[in-house]
Design an enzyme around this catalytic site. Structure first.
Site, short mmCIF file in Angstrom:
data_model
loop_
_atom_site.label_atom_id
_atom_site.label_comp_id
_atom_site.label_asym_id
_atom_site.label_seq_id
_atom_site.Cartn_x
_atom_site.Cartn_y
_atom_site.Cartn_z
N SER A 13 0.85 -1.18 0.00
CA SER A 13 0.00 0.00 0.00
C SER A 13 0.89 1.24 0.00
O SER A 13 1.53 1.55 1.00
CB SER A 13 -0.90 0.00 1.24
OG SER A 13 -1.63 1.19 1.32
N MET A 42 -8.91 8.42 -1.44
CA MET A 42 -9.90 8.84 -0.45
C MET A 42 -10.38 10.24 -0.80
O MET A 42 -9.58 11.10 -1.17
CB MET A 42 -9.30 8.84 0.96
CG MET A 42 -8.65 7.53 1.38
SD MET A 42 -8.02 7.61 3.08
CE MET A 42 -7.02 6.11 3.14
N HIS A 72 -7.89 1.35 -4.87
CA HIS A 72 -8.88 1.18 -3.80
C HIS A 72 -9.62 2.49 -3.65
O HIS A 72 -9.14 3.44 -3.04
CB HIS A 72 -8.18 0.77 -2.50
CG HIS A 72 -9.14 0.52 -1.38
ND1 HIS A 72 -8.71 0.35 -0.07
CD2 HIS A 72 -10.50 0.43 -1.34
CE1 HIS A 72 -9.76 0.15 0.70
NE2 HIS A 72 -10.86 0.20 -0.04
N MET A 74 -11.95 4.60 -2.12
CA MET A 74 -12.73 4.91 -0.91
C MET A 74 -13.40 6.26 -1.13
O MET A 74 -13.04 7.28 -0.55
CB MET A 74 -11.82 4.92 0.31
CG MET A 74 -11.37 3.52 0.70
SD MET A 74 -10.12 3.51 2.00
CE MET A 74 -8.63 3.64 0.99
N MET A 143 -12.08 -5.55 4.31
CA MET A 143 -11.31 -4.63 5.14
C MET A 143 -11.16 -5.19 6.55
O MET A 143 -12.14 -5.62 7.16
CB MET A 143 -11.99 -3.26 5.20
CG MET A 143 -12.01 -2.49 3.89
SD MET A 143 -10.36 -2.11 3.25
CE MET A 143 -9.67 -1.10 4.59
N GLY A 148 -9.89 4.62 6.08
CA GLY A 148 -9.77 6.07 6.25
C GLY A 148 -9.13 6.49 7.54
O GLY A 148 -8.86 7.67 7.74
N PHE A 149 -8.85 5.54 8.41
CA PHE A 149 -8.21 5.86 9.69
C PHE A 149 -6.90 5.10 9.80
O PHE A 149 -6.86 3.90 9.55
CB PHE A 149 -9.11 5.48 10.87
CG PHE A 149 -10.41 6.21 10.92
CD1 PHE A 149 -10.54 7.41 11.59
CD2 PHE A 149 -11.54 5.70 10.28
CE1 PHE A 149 -11.75 8.08 11.64
CE2 PHE A 149 -12.76 6.35 10.32
CZ PHE A 149 -12.87 7.55 11.00
N GLY A 150 -5.84 5.78 10.18
CA GLY A 150 -4.54 5.14 10.30
C GLY A 150 -4.31 4.55 11.69
O GLY A 150 -5.01 4.87 12.64
N GLY A 151 -3.30 3.69 11.79
CA GLY A 151 -2.84 3.19 13.08
C GLY A 151 -3.79 2.25 13.80
O GLY A 151 -3.75 2.14 15.02
N ASP A 177 -7.12 -6.17 3.55
CA ASP A 177 -6.44 -4.88 3.66
C ASP A 177 -6.69 -4.30 5.06
O ASP A 177 -7.84 -4.10 5.45
CB ASP A 177 -6.98 -3.93 2.59
CG ASP A 177 -6.35 -2.54 2.64
OD1 ASP A 177 -5.33 -2.36 3.35
OD2 ASP A 177 -6.88 -1.64 1.97
N GLY A 178 -5.59 -4.04 5.77
CA GLY A 178 -5.70 -3.37 7.06
C GLY A 178 -4.96 -4.09 8.16
O GLY A 178 -5.43 -5.12 8.66
N GLY A 179 -3.80 -3.58 8.53
CA GLY A 179 -3.04 -4.16 9.63
C GLY A 179 -2.42 -5.51 9.31
O GLY A 179 -2.11 -6.29 10.22
N GLY A 199 0.84 -2.38 4.27
CA GLY A 199 1.38 -1.02 4.25
C GLY A 199 2.69 -0.91 4.98
O GLY A 199 3.75 -1.26 4.46
N SER A 200 2.62 -0.45 6.21
CA SER A 200 3.84 -0.15 6.97
C SER A 200 4.71 -1.38 7.19
O SER A 200 5.94 -1.27 7.26
CB SER A 200 3.48 0.49 8.32
OG SER A 200 2.56 -0.32 9.02
#
Length: 230
Positions: A13, A42, A72, A74, A143, A148-151, A177-179, A199-200
């Site tokens: 990502s 987004m 993606h 959003m 998801m 739309g929200f990080g961390g 997708d996500g974490g 992502g990270s």
């Protein structure tokens, strides 16, 4: 994982990268073995954050000519961005079921524009709302964080959605997708996901190639195991 899963693919990502150096960051991921790139769009309406649109994709395309761009989207009213993204060079257009009253028309327009179609759902959306659309698309996105929200932490309680899709729709590509990273990839693979957005965990890795290879291998092993259990 049930029978018939597609090929294991890892898509970094790029929103997690240094956006002031986006093209070279994308190339770094491709050189490290990325199977595709996941680009988060987004609009500040469907989700609270604002990122980039098709002008950025158009700039990236000539620098990354043979790379698969998974958009993606959003965004509210996803139909309005199909033409622009196609012209910019997008390969796959993934919209949210929650963002439109007419997913079938959106899918048709995406296909008519010559792109692959994906449909995704947020964590609070029940997976069976996708039943009428799965056979019409190339990929389904689950998801595992609120978009739309990080961390945010990975939501392991989304795995039954993936299992449901794999059991009922066989060979469909299922993206998560996500974490997602080395610590959560096993859950995703065992549930039946084969397209992994990270992502990270990848972008920030000291060795992105090693990280992607590890996750791809976990998914491939789960696919092989499911085939042996037939």
């Amino acid at each position: 994982m049930a029978d018939g899963c597609g090929k294991a693919k890892i898509g970094p990502s790029i929103l997690n990268s240094d956006l002031s150096n986006l093209a070279s960051e994308c190339q770094r991921m491709v050189d490290s073995g990325a199977d595709y790139l996941h680009l988060d769009v987004m609009d500040g309406q469907f989700v609270p954050n604002l990122t980039f649109g098709h002008p950025v994709v158009k700039c990236l395309r000539p620098k990354l000519q043979n790379v698969f761009f998974d958009m993606h989207m959003m965004v509210a009213a996803p139909e309005q961005w199909i033409e622009g993204m196609q012209a910019a060079g997008a390969d796959q257009y993934t919209f949210h079921q929650e963002a439109t009253d007419d997913p079938k028309t959106c899918i048709r327009k995406i296909k008519e524009a010559g792109m692959k179609a994906g449909i995704g759902i947020k964590p609070n959306t029940p997976v069976n709302v996708l039943d009428p659309f799965v056979d019409l698309v190339d990929m389904v996105l689950i998801m595992t964080v609120e978009p739309g929200f990080g961390g945010q932490k990975f939501m392991g309680d989304m795995m039954p959605k993936i299992q449901y899709l794999r059991e009922h729709f066989g060979t469909i590509d299922i993206e998560v997708d996500g974490g997602v990273g080395p610590s959560t990839i096993q859950q995703c693979a065992d549930a039946g996901a084969n397209m992994i957005v990270s992502g990270s965990a990848v972008i920030g890795s000291d060795n992105p190639r090693e990280t992607m290879n590890y996750m791809r291998n976990v998914v491939e092993e789960a696919i092989q195991k499911s085939q042996l259990e037939r």
